[in-house]
Design an enzyme around this catalytic site. Structure first.
Site, PDB file in Angstrom:
ATOM      1  N   HIS A  78     -14.246  -8.935   6.558  1.00  0.00           N
ATOM      2  CA  HIS A  78     -14.644  -9.354   5.321  1.00  0.00           C
ATOM      3  C   HIS A  78     -13.935  -9.958   4.346  1.00  0.00           C
ATOM      4  O   HIS A  78     -12.710  -9.728   4.175  1.00  0.00           O
ATOM      5  CB  HIS A  78     -14.349  -7.927   4.666  1.00  0.00           C
ATOM      6  N   TYR A 207     -16.133  -1.608  -4.432  1.00  0.00           N
ATOM      7  CA  TYR A 207     -15.085  -0.522  -5.876  1.00  0.00           C
ATOM      8  C   TYR A 207     -15.609  -0.603  -6.614  1.00  0.00           C
ATOM      9  O   TYR A 207     -15.658  -1.675  -7.648  1.00  0.00           O
ATOM     10  CB  TYR A 207     -14.198  -1.117  -5.552  1.00  0.00           C
ATOM     11  N   PRO A 299      -6.455   6.621  -0.496  1.00  0.00           N
ATOM     12  CA  PRO A 299      -7.207   5.644   0.396  1.00  0.00           C
ATOM     13  C   PRO A 299      -7.448   4.386  -0.583  1.00  0.00           C
ATOM     14  O   PRO A 299      -7.797   3.667  -0.242  1.00  0.00           O
ATOM     15  CB  PRO A 299      -8.116   6.952   0.521  1.00  0.00           C
ATOM     16  N   LYS A 303      -4.650   1.621   2.861  1.00  0.00           N
ATOM     17  CA  LYS A 303      -3.175   0.439   2.975  1.00  0.00           C
ATOM     18  C   LYS A 303      -2.783   2.105   4.599  1.00  0.00           C
ATOM     19  O   LYS A 303      -1.364   1.886   4.852  1.00  0.00           O
ATOM     20  CB  LYS A 303      -2.342   0.960   1.824  1.00  0.00           C
ATOM     21  N   TYR A 391      -4.513  -6.608  -0.755  1.00  0.00           N
ATOM     22  CA  TYR A 391      -5.386  -5.866   0.025  1.00  0.00           C
ATOM     23  C   TYR A 391      -5.687  -6.224   1.927  1.00  0.00           C
ATOM     24  O   TYR A 391      -5.509  -5.922   2.602  1.00  0.00           O
ATOM     25  CB  TYR A 391      -6.949  -5.709  -0.752  1.00  0.00           C
TER      26      TYR A 391
HETATM   27  C1  PHB Z   1     -13.952   3.261   4.628  1.00  0.00           C
HETATM   28  O1  PHB Z   1     -14.435   3.057   4.987  1.00  0.00           O
HETATM   29  O2  PHB Z   1     -13.378   4.541   5.380  1.00  0.00           O
HETATM   30  C2  PHB Z   1     -12.868   3.380   3.979  1.00  0.00           C
HETATM   31  C3  PHB Z   1     -12.355   1.595   3.239  1.00  0.00           C
HETATM   32  C4  PHB Z   1     -11.781   1.549   2.449  1.00  0.00           C
HETATM   33  C5  PHB Z   1     -10.796   2.433   1.611  1.00  0.00           C
HETATM   34  C6  PHB Z   1     -11.124   3.309   1.807  1.00  0.00           C
HETATM   35  C7  PHB Z   1     -11.655   4.413   2.907  1.00  0.00           C
HETATM   36  O3  PHB Z   1     -10.514   1.447   0.505  1.00  0.00           O
END
Ligand code: PHB
Length: 398
Positions: A78, A207, A299, A303, A391
């Site tokens: 990504h 997000y 989450p 990380k 990230y």
């Molecule tokens: C997930 O795909 O489970 C996931 C992706 C990004 C995050 C947290 C969880 O920041």
């Protein structure tokens, strides 16, 4: 005392998740033997839904150390994410800003690759054990006592013991309280996570900040998606029908651009509580902590797994110097070196979380301030580069 079967090895590892297995793999590549025990069965670990994002360096670690190159085939690079607020999406272009990508590759697959690689290399890994105890951690012959999956009493004696046994770590509690400092931050919200049978709603992860709270639109495969929305930590999963979940998610992401989520049957729903936590130091005598046993992050920054892999990379290196180079002083480097990255990640995860979530009792000022911050992040090269660098993963210090 009943008779125990005795195994001796150099490094005894409690916890056969990604941290423990990767450590065992790295040590083995250096010619150092280890044994791993876990009280979960392989099937249990494989069926636990975990997060899904790998930093560029975590991908390189899997591929370059010969664990597996499946991530390159089944994973997806990504090159950015969407930060969505005020009902409009803004792309943060990782590739353009820092020349790196993040990879969508579920932690479960990382575990499967590592477990297969350890099996291929005939490593000593025992899943499904019970009654695990660690003993003599300050001696030069610490041990792990347990009952194996067949009910036989076992004892592993080693030179070094590693607790890679997750956030509810038994090993961490073996460090006397006076010898450790624990740092916590609790959050007054949790994530409601779903898996659903639907196509992608957007090409990259979204997000999403909204007046009703945070939502994350993530992915798994072409036909399965992972999504989350901020909820109360005591939210009752049973109170959420499919219809109610989709209404909530659609309302949170709605905006003037007409963005809507592609809906489908929901196959898994769970409330995930989280907190920020660090235990210092990550060593006591010949016991070392790695991964979630020593620290957890919310989450939002993706990380957790990456930090665990970064820990064991440092730990493998200092153990190699101690075992093969007879340089015991190298072990003193582990905690400070690992902690530099851990506190960076603590800050990043806290920052992403507090910028994107709705705090209970937030005033209009607080919400406007968050929008001001998000606007700065997406419109300033400095702001978005900070996010992109964190990230995709900070470069490893030399
Ligand atoms: C997930 O795909 O489970 C996931 C992706 C990004 C995050 C947290 C969880 O920041």
């Amino acid at each position: 005392m009943p008779q125990r079967n005795l195994t001796t090895t150099t490094v005894g590892i409690v916890g056969g998740g990604p941290a423990g297995l990767m450590l065992s793999h790295l040590l083995s590549a250096a010619g150092i033997d280890s044994a791993v025990v876990d009280n979960r069965t392989r099937t249990e670990i494989e069926n636990t839904v975990r997060a899904g994002i790998l930093e560029a360096d975590s991908v390189r670690l899997l591929v370059d150390t010969g664990v597996s190159d499946r991530v390159l085939r089944d994973g997806h690079a990504h090159d950015g994410i969407e930060l969505r607020f005020g009902g409009v999406s803004h792309r943060v272009d990782f590739k353009g800003l820092v020349g790196e990508s993040a990879w969508l590759y579920p932690q479960t697959d990382v575990f499967i690759d590592l477990a297969n690689a350890r099996q291929r290399d005939a490593a000593d890994v025992r899943f499904g054990v019970t009654d695990t105890a660690v003993v003599d951690i300050t001696s030069d012959r610490p041990g792990i006592l347990f009952t194996d999956a067949d009910g036989a009493l076992q004892e592993i004696r080693c030179d070094y013991l590693v607790g890679a046994d997750g956030s509810r770590s038994m090993c961490r509690h073996e460090i006397p309280e006076a010898q450790r400092r624990q740092f916590f931050r609790e959050y007054p919200f949790a994530w409601f996570g779903i898996l659903c049978e639907a196509p992608h709603s957007a090409p990259e992860l979204v997000y999403n900040h909204s007046a009703r709270g945070f939502a994350l639109i993530s992915q798994r495969t072409e036909t399965m998606q992972r999504m989350y929305f901020q909820c109360d930590p005591d939210e009752d999963v049973g109170a959420w029908s499919e219809g109610r979940i989709w209404d909530e998610l659609q309302t949170r992401v709605a905006g003037e651009d007409g963005f809507t989520l592609k809906e489908g049957r929901i196959t898994d729903k769970t409330v995930l509580r989280f907190r920020s936590f660090v235990c210092e130091p990550m060593r006591y005598g010949n016991l070392f902590l790695a991964g979630d046993a020593a620290h957890t992050v919310p989450p939002t920054g993706a990380k957790g797994l990456n930090l665990a892999l970064a820990d064991v990379r440092v730990l493998a290196e200092v153990l190699e110097r101690a075992v093969l180079g007879h340089d015991r002083a190298a072990l003193d480097e582990y905690s400070p070196r690992a902690q530099q990255r851990i506190w960076r990640a603590q800050h990043f995860s806290y920052w992403m979380t507090s910028m994107l979530h709705r705090l209970p009792g937030a005033s209009d000022f607080d919400v406007r301030r968050q929008l001001g911050e998000l606007d700065l992040v997406v419109s300033s090269a400095a702001g978005s580069t900070y996010l992109a660098e964190a990230y995709t993963g900070w470069p490893r210090p030399r």
